[in-house]
Design a protein around this motif. Structure first.
Motif, PDB file in Angstrom:
ATOM      1  N   ILE A 156       0.882  -1.141   0.004  1.00 60.94           N
ATOM      2  CA  ILE A 156       0.065  -0.025  -0.054  1.00 60.94           C
ATOM      3  C   ILE A 156       0.858   1.162  -0.073  1.00 60.94           C
ATOM      4  CG2 ILE A 156      -1.563   1.291   1.540  1.00 60.94           C
ATOM      5  CD1 ILE A 156      -2.878  -1.239   2.328  1.00 60.94           C
ATOM      6  N   ILE A 157       2.110   1.315   1.023  1.00 57.63           N
ATOM      7  CA  ILE A 157       2.856   2.259   0.909  1.00 57.63           C
ATOM      8  C   ILE A 157       3.552   2.714  -0.343  1.00 57.63           C
ATOM      9  CG2 ILE A 157       4.945   3.383   1.943  1.00 57.63           C
ATOM     10  CD1 ILE A 157       3.982   2.000   4.604  1.00 57.63           C
ATOM     11  N   ARG A 158       4.094   1.639  -1.021  1.00 57.86           N
ATOM     12  CA  ARG A 158       4.467   1.725  -2.446  1.00 57.86           C
ATOM     13  C   ARG A 158       3.642   2.238  -3.704  1.00 57.86           C
ATOM     14  NH1 ARG A 158       5.915  -3.565  -3.266  1.00 57.86           N
ATOM     15  NH2 ARG A 158       7.601  -3.351  -1.857  1.00 57.86           N
ATOM     16  N   GLU A 159       2.371   1.635  -3.336  1.00 52.70           N
ATOM     17  CA  GLU A 159       1.348   2.198  -4.434  1.00 52.70           C
ATOM     18  C   GLU A 159       1.134   3.535  -4.127  1.00 52.70           C
ATOM     19  OE1 GLU A 159      -2.745   0.875  -6.376  1.00 52.70           O
ATOM     20  OE2 GLU A 159      -1.573  -0.496  -5.033  1.00 52.70           O
ATOM     21  N   ALA A 160       0.852   4.039  -2.934  1.00 58.90           N
ATOM     22  CA  ALA A 160       0.677   5.481  -2.579  1.00 58.90           C
ATOM     23  C   ALA A 160       1.682   6.335  -2.910  1.00 58.90           C
ATOM     24  CB  ALA A 160       0.359   5.355  -1.143  1.00 58.90           C
ATOM     25  N   ARG A 161       2.885   5.965  -2.584  1.00 59.60           N
ATOM     26  CA  ARG A 161       4.067   6.903  -3.255  1.00 59.60           C
ATOM     27  C   ARG A 161       3.826   7.058  -4.884  1.00 59.60           C
ATOM     28  NH1 ARG A 161       8.666   4.228   0.389  1.00 59.60           N
ATOM     29  NH2 ARG A 161       8.123   5.735   2.474  1.00 59.60           N
ATOM     30  N   GLU A 162       3.567   6.011  -5.421  1.00 58.17           N
ATOM     31  CA  GLU A 162       3.744   6.015  -6.818  1.00 58.17           C
ATOM     32  C   GLU A 162       2.328   6.953  -7.338  1.00 58.17           C
ATOM     33  OE1 GLU A 162       3.148   1.985  -8.160  1.00 58.17           O
ATOM     34  OE2 GLU A 162       5.192   1.364  -7.664  1.00 58.17           O
TER      35      GLU A 162
ATOM     36  N   GLU B  81       2.411  10.889   3.198  1.00 62.22           N
ATOM     37  CA  GLU B  81       2.202  10.105   4.651  1.00 62.22           C
ATOM     38  C   GLU B  81       0.844  10.574   5.234  1.00 62.22           C
ATOM     39  OE1 GLU B  81       4.216   8.917   8.850  1.00 62.22           O
ATOM     40  OE2 GLU B  81       5.234  10.132   7.304  1.00 62.22           O
ATOM     41  N   ASP B  82       1.005  11.988   5.073  1.00 54.55           N
ATOM     42  CA  ASP B  82      -0.461  12.431   5.993  1.00 54.55           C
ATOM     43  C   ASP B  82      -1.766  12.205   5.158  1.00 54.55           C
ATOM     44  OD1 ASP B  82       0.833  13.563   8.072  1.00 54.55           O
ATOM     45  OD2 ASP B  82       0.996  15.580   7.086  1.00 54.55           O
TER      46      ASP B  82
ATOM     47  N   LEU C 225      -6.580   8.862   4.616  1.00 54.46           N
ATOM     48  CA  LEU C 225      -7.497   7.629   3.945  1.00 54.46           C
ATOM     49  C   LEU C 225      -7.684   6.654   4.992  1.00 54.46           C
ATOM     50  CD1 LEU C 225      -5.704   7.849   0.304  1.00 54.46           C
ATOM     51  CD2 LEU C 225      -8.087   8.610   0.975  1.00 54.46           C
ATOM     52  N   ILE C 226      -6.637   6.122   5.737  1.00 54.01           N
ATOM     53  CA  ILE C 226      -6.716   5.036   6.701  1.00 54.01           C
ATOM     54  C   ILE C 226      -7.952   5.567   7.633  1.00 54.01           C
ATOM     55  CG2 ILE C 226      -5.917   3.602   8.509  1.00 54.01           C
ATOM     56  CD1 ILE C 226      -3.377   3.736   6.650  1.00 54.01           C
TER      57      ILE C 226
END
Length: 122
Positions: free
Chosen positions: A98-104, A109-110, A115-116
């Motif tokens: 999820i973090i990898r895709e969010a960065r892409e 981070e905020d 979203l979470i």
């Protein structure tokens, strides 16, 4: 216990996973004797050696302990060990992705935290 004989997952792993699930959901509490290899193999019409192989995986993970002549029992901290292992697996298999895709996608981070939090509100 729910075993799927059509699954690609070996039966001994399914046995181990089902016992783990029973420990996690409180069906088998700390100090509780779990059904014997004979009981499980008779109920599900599987080889006792297959059941024992699954149980021995849990002995190696220190979730079960053998008491000679009495059976297998759930260790005192088995539930916590299972939770910790599953939390780590969750992190490795889901959160990192999820973090990898969010960065892409350009999320900060905020943004991801928002979203979470939004997901927890539903």
């Amino acid at each position: 216990m729910d075993l799927n004989f059509n699954s690609t997952q070996p039966i001994y792993l399914q046995v181990a996973n089902e016992i783990e699930e029973g420990i996690l959901n409180g069906s088998f509490n700390a100090g509780t004797r779990i059904p014997s290899t004979t009981e499980i193999s008779t109920t599900f019409h599987i080889n006792p050696a297959t059941v024992l192989k699954g149980m021995n995986l849990l002995v190696v993970k220190n979730l079960l302990v053998k008491h000679r002549g009495r059976g297998m029992f759930v260790t005192q901290n088995a539930k916590e060990k299972i939770k910790k292992e599953r939390q780590n697996n969750f992190y490795q298999s889901k959160i990192i992705k999820i973090i990898r895709e969010a960065r892409e996608l350009g999320f900060t981070e905020d943004d991801l935290i928002k979203l979470i939090k939004r997901g927890y509100q539903h």
